[in-house]
Design a protein around this motif. Structure first.
Motif, PDB file in Angstrom:
ATOM      1  N   SER A 148      21.053   3.348  -7.002  1.00 29.27           N
ATOM      2  CA  SER A 148      21.789   2.283  -7.663  1.00 29.27           C
ATOM      3  C   SER A 148      20.997   0.983  -7.669  1.00 29.27           C
ATOM      4  CB  SER A 148      23.128   2.058  -6.936  1.00 29.27           C
ATOM      5  OG  SER A 148      22.897   1.672  -5.592  1.00 29.27           O
ATOM      6  N   LYS A 149      19.716   1.063  -7.321  1.00 28.76           N
ATOM      7  CA  LYS A 149      18.823  -0.101  -7.251  1.00 28.76           C
ATOM      8  C   LYS A 149      19.296  -1.122  -6.224  1.00 28.76           C
ATOM      9  CE  LYS A 149      16.396   0.355 -11.601  1.00 28.76           C
ATOM     10  NZ  LYS A 149      15.794  -0.355 -12.746  1.00 28.76           N
ATOM     11  N   VAL A 150      19.909  -0.586  -5.163  1.00 30.56           N
ATOM     12  CA  VAL A 150      20.204  -1.398  -3.992  1.00 30.56           C
ATOM     13  C   VAL A 150      19.177  -1.036  -2.938  1.00 30.56           C
ATOM     14  CG1 VAL A 150      21.859  -1.954  -2.181  1.00 30.56           C
ATOM     15  CG2 VAL A 150      22.659  -1.516  -4.497  1.00 30.56           C
ATOM     16  N   PHE A 151      18.430  -2.022  -2.494  1.00 31.95           N
ATOM     17  CA  PHE A 151      17.329  -1.804  -1.569  1.00 31.95           C
ATOM     18  C   PHE A 151      17.768  -2.223  -0.168  1.00 31.95           C
ATOM     19  CE2 PHE A 151      13.252  -2.402   0.448  1.00 31.95           C
ATOM     20  CZ  PHE A 151      12.445  -1.432  -0.147  1.00 31.95           C
ATOM     21  N   HIS A 152      17.717  -1.277   0.777  1.00 31.82           N
ATOM     22  CA  HIS A 152      18.246  -1.511   2.113  1.00 31.82           C
ATOM     23  C   HIS A 152      17.127  -1.809   3.109  1.00 31.82           C
ATOM     24  CE1 HIS A 152      21.666   1.212   0.589  1.00 31.82           C
ATOM     25  NE2 HIS A 152      22.107  -0.040   0.608  1.00 31.82           N
ATOM     26  N   ILE A 153      17.297  -2.901   3.851  1.00 29.37           N
ATOM     27  CA  ILE A 153      16.354  -3.320   4.893  1.00 29.37           C
ATOM     28  C   ILE A 153      17.121  -3.459   6.198  1.00 29.37           C
ATOM     29  CG2 ILE A 153      14.784  -5.152   5.673  1.00 29.37           C
ATOM     30  CD1 ILE A 153      14.484  -5.911   2.669  1.00 29.37           C
ATOM     31  N   ALA A 154      16.547  -2.966   7.285  1.00 34.57           N
ATOM     32  CA  ALA A 154      17.188  -3.096   8.598  1.00 34.57           C
ATOM     33  C   ALA A 154      16.230  -3.770   9.564  1.00 34.57           C
ATOM     34  CB  ALA A 154      17.607  -1.732   9.138  1.00 34.57           C
ATOM     35  N   ASP A 155      16.701  -4.843  10.197  1.00 39.57           N
ATOM     36  CA  ASP A 155      15.929  -5.506  11.242  1.00 39.57           C
ATOM     37  C   ASP A 155      16.566  -5.143  12.575  1.00 39.57           C
ATOM     38  OD1 ASP A 155      13.884  -7.194  12.229  1.00 39.57           O
ATOM     39  OD2 ASP A 155      15.367  -8.755  12.575  1.00 39.57           O
ATOM     40  N   LEU A 156      15.830  -4.401  13.393  1.00 36.30           N
ATOM     41  CA  LEU A 156      16.353  -3.862  14.639  1.00 36.30           C
ATOM     42  C   LEU A 156      15.998  -4.773  15.808  1.00 36.30           C
ATOM     43  CD1 LEU A 156      15.345  -0.127  14.051  1.00 36.30           C
ATOM     44  CD2 LEU A 156      17.419  -1.324  13.328  1.00 36.30           C
ATOM     45  N   GLY A 157      17.017  -5.300  16.457  1.00 42.65           N
ATOM     46  CA  GLY A 157      16.808  -6.265  17.524  1.00 42.65           C
ATOM     47  C   GLY A 157      16.766  -7.679  16.980  1.00 42.65           C
ATOM     48  N   CYS A 158      17.744  -8.015  16.152  1.00 43.94           N
ATOM     49  CA  CYS A 158      17.730  -9.291  15.414  1.00 43.94           C
ATOM     50  C   CYS A 158      18.028 -10.492  16.296  1.00 43.94           C
ATOM     51  CB  CYS A 158      18.731  -9.240  14.260  1.00 43.94           C
ATOM     52  SG  CYS A 158      20.465  -9.137  14.794  1.00 43.94           S
ATOM     53  N   SER A 159      18.798 -10.312  17.382  1.00 44.32           N
ATOM     54  CA  SER A 159      19.187 -11.406  18.277  1.00 44.32           C
ATOM     55  C   SER A 159      19.837 -12.541  17.478  1.00 44.32           C
ATOM     56  CB  SER A 159      17.970 -11.902  19.074  1.00 44.32           C
ATOM     57  OG  SER A 159      18.374 -12.772  20.106  1.00 44.32           O
ATOM     58  N   VAL A 160      19.543 -13.794  17.864  1.00 44.16           N
ATOM     59  CA  VAL A 160      20.054 -14.966  17.156  1.00 44.16           C
ATOM     60  C   VAL A 160      18.890 -15.899  16.857  1.00 44.16           C
ATOM     61  CG1 VAL A 160      22.379 -14.879  18.122  1.00 44.16           C
ATOM     62  CG2 VAL A 160      20.585 -16.074  19.361  1.00 44.16           C
ATOM     63  N   GLU A 220       0.806  -1.220   0.000  1.00 44.87           N
ATOM     64  CA  GLU A 220       0.000   0.000   0.000  1.00 44.87           C
ATOM     65  C   GLU A 220       0.837   1.267   0.000  1.00 44.87           C
ATOM     66  OE1 GLU A 220      -3.296   2.253   2.874  1.00 44.87           O
ATOM     67  OE2 GLU A 220      -2.749   0.167   3.240  1.00 44.87           O
ATOM     68  N   ILE A 221       1.942   1.260   0.738  1.00 44.83           N
ATOM     69  CA  ILE A 221       2.683   2.498   0.973  1.00 44.83           C
ATOM     70  C   ILE A 221       3.908   2.657   0.097  1.00 44.83           C
ATOM     71  CG2 ILE A 221       3.991   3.774   2.718  1.00 44.83           C
ATOM     72  CD1 ILE A 221       2.155   2.663   4.827  1.00 44.83           C
ATOM     73  N   LEU A 222       4.623   1.571  -0.152  1.00 44.70           N
ATOM     74  CA  LEU A 222       5.919   1.673  -0.813  1.00 44.70           C
ATOM     75  C   LEU A 222       5.771   2.060  -2.285  1.00 44.70           C
ATOM     76  CD1 LEU A 222       8.804   1.183   0.301  1.00 44.70           C
ATOM     77  CD2 LEU A 222       8.735  -1.041  -0.813  1.00 44.70           C
ATOM     78  N   ASP A 223       6.432   3.120  -2.687  1.00 46.67           N
ATOM     79  CA  ASP A 223       6.446   3.571  -4.085  1.00 46.67           C
ATOM     80  C   ASP A 223       7.838   3.283  -4.647  1.00 46.67           C
ATOM     81  OD1 ASP A 223       6.349   4.789  -6.539  1.00 46.67           O
ATOM     82  OD2 ASP A 223       5.641   6.724  -5.806  1.00 46.67           O
ATOM     83  N   LEU A 224       8.016   2.073  -5.170  1.00 44.27           N
ATOM     84  CA  LEU A 224       9.342   1.644  -5.594  1.00 44.27           C
ATOM     85  C   LEU A 224       9.882   2.449  -6.768  1.00 44.27           C
ATOM     86  CD1 LEU A 224       9.338  -2.248  -5.283  1.00 44.27           C
ATOM     87  CD2 LEU A 224      10.859  -0.637  -4.163  1.00 44.27           C
ATOM     88  N   GLU A 225       9.011   2.799  -7.702  1.00 48.03           N
ATOM     89  CA  GLU A 225       9.489   3.529  -8.876  1.00 48.03           C
ATOM     90  C   GLU A 225      10.099   4.865  -8.482  1.00 48.03           C
ATOM     91  OE1 GLU A 225       7.168   2.567 -12.786  1.00 48.03           O
ATOM     92  OE2 GLU A 225       5.675   2.977 -11.218  1.00 48.03           O
ATOM     93  N   THR A 226       9.512   5.521  -7.488  1.00 46.57           N
ATOM     94  CA  THR A 226      10.063   6.783  -7.002  1.00 46.57           C
ATOM     95  C   THR A 226      11.313   6.557  -6.162  1.00 46.57           C
ATOM     96  OG1 THR A 226       7.878   7.807  -6.963  1.00 46.57           O
ATOM     97  CG2 THR A 226       9.598   8.852  -5.639  1.00 46.57           C
ATOM     98  N   LEU A 227      11.260   5.562  -5.280  1.00 47.79           N
ATOM     99  CA  LEU A 227      12.383   5.294  -4.390  1.00 47.79           C
ATOM    100  C   LEU A 227      13.651   4.931  -5.152  1.00 47.79           C
ATOM    101  CD1 LEU A 227      10.773   3.197  -1.513  1.00 47.79           C
ATOM    102  CD2 LEU A 227      11.628   5.531  -1.374  1.00 47.79           C
ATOM    103  N   LEU A 228      13.498   4.168  -6.230  1.00 45.71           N
ATOM    104  CA  LEU A 228      14.660   3.667  -6.959  1.00 45.71           C
ATOM    105  C   LEU A 228      14.998   4.493  -8.200  1.00 45.71           C
ATOM    106  CD1 LEU A 228      13.778  -0.141  -6.749  1.00 45.71           C
ATOM    107  CD2 LEU A 228      15.348   1.143  -5.303  1.00 45.71           C
ATOM    108  N   GLN A 229      14.306   5.592  -8.366  1.00 44.29           N
ATOM    109  CA  GLN A 229      14.467   6.386  -9.587  1.00 44.29           C
ATOM    110  C   GLN A 229      15.899   6.871  -9.786  1.00 44.29           C
ATOM    111  OE1 GLN A 229      11.465   9.381  -9.942  1.00 44.29           O
ATOM    112  NE2 GLN A 229      12.468  10.450 -11.619  1.00 44.29           N
ATOM    113  N   ASP A 230      16.503   7.387  -8.694  1.00 46.24           N
ATOM    114  CA  ASP A 230      17.843   7.947  -8.819  1.00 46.24           C
ATOM    115  C   ASP A 230      18.877   7.167  -8.009  1.00 46.24           C
ATOM    116  OD1 ASP A 230      16.923  10.119 -10.409  1.00 46.24           O
ATOM    117  OD2 ASP A 230      16.153  11.064  -8.577  1.00 46.24           O
TER     118      ASP A 230
END
Length: 219
Positions: free
Chosen positions: A60-72, A48-58
């Motif tokens: 290097s088409k590297v998409f960054h994801i962060a999981d905070l509190g990953c533990s093991v 619903e929210i993510l606008d990939l065409e805008t986000l990746l427009q300028d």
């Protein structure tokens, strides 16, 4: 431009590492059930929210994801894969094409400096669809460069405070907890207020730093 930085110290109590009987990896089935229960909500939000065409427009088409509190353990891998699947589905729905082979994922697994990152990285899935990076540090402080992360995720972690409120351990304080770990009566109201105030400070820091680090239009 002045960058906001965190100069606070944080109490660090990471989950038990390794994969032994008392490790978090072997005692987090409840958390996995929770992540499985809400996975469809995460996908719906991303679609619903993510606008990939805008986000990746300028970019290097590297998409960054962060999981905070990953533990093991495997839970974080399950969650990350769910996010990647949702991003791929979003890409297809927005571009009406198959997945762009140039779209690469980089995942940052964040937890306290004392987290067992060796076990975390040694247990990476062989068929992972992303480049993995360990990111040590408290998520109540600054972690990433400005406008660098497309999606942040945190599961079963934000209820952990950065510190025990100082009023709790000061014997002359009205909120001194006298070493108790369970509170029920009006007599302990000041204790609850101290913890509530600590949470308010923590969540404000968390949101302010994530606002700096999140790519405009990210989630």
């Amino acid at each position: 431009m002045e960058r906001k930085r965190s100069n606070q110290s944080y109490e660090a109590f990471p989950m038990n590492g390794g994969d032994g009987q008392y490790s978090y990896a072997q005692n987090s089935n409840h958390q996995r059930t929770g992540a499985d229960t809400i996975k469809h909500i995460a996908k719906e939000v991303i679609l619903e929210i993510l606008d990939l065409e805008t986000l990746l427009q300028d970019s290097s088409k590297v998409f960054h994801i962060a999981d905070l509190g990953c533990s093991v353990g495997p839970n974080t891998f399950f969650t990350v894969q769910n996010i990647i699947d949702a991003v791929n589905l979003t890409f297809q729905s927005q571009t009406h094409s198959i997945i762009d082979s140039s779209l690469e994922f980089q995942v940052f697994f964040d937890d306290h400096v004392g987290n067992d990152f060796n076990s975390r990285l040694n247990s990476l899935p062989d068929d992972k669809q992303y480049h993995a990076t360990a990111m040590p540090g408290s998520f109540y402080g600054r972690l990433f460069p400005e406008s660098s992360i497309h999606i942040f995720n945190s599961s079963y972690a934000l209820h952990w405070l950065s510190n025990v409120p100082k009023e709790i351990v000061e014997k002359n304080s009205h909120a001194y907890d006298k070493g108790k770990i369970y509170f029920t009566s009006e007599v302990d109201k000041k204790v609850a207020e101290a913890y509530s105030a600590q949470f308010a400070r923590n969540i404000e820091s968390f949101l302010n730093f994530r606002a700096l680090e999140l790519v405009p239009g990210g989630v």
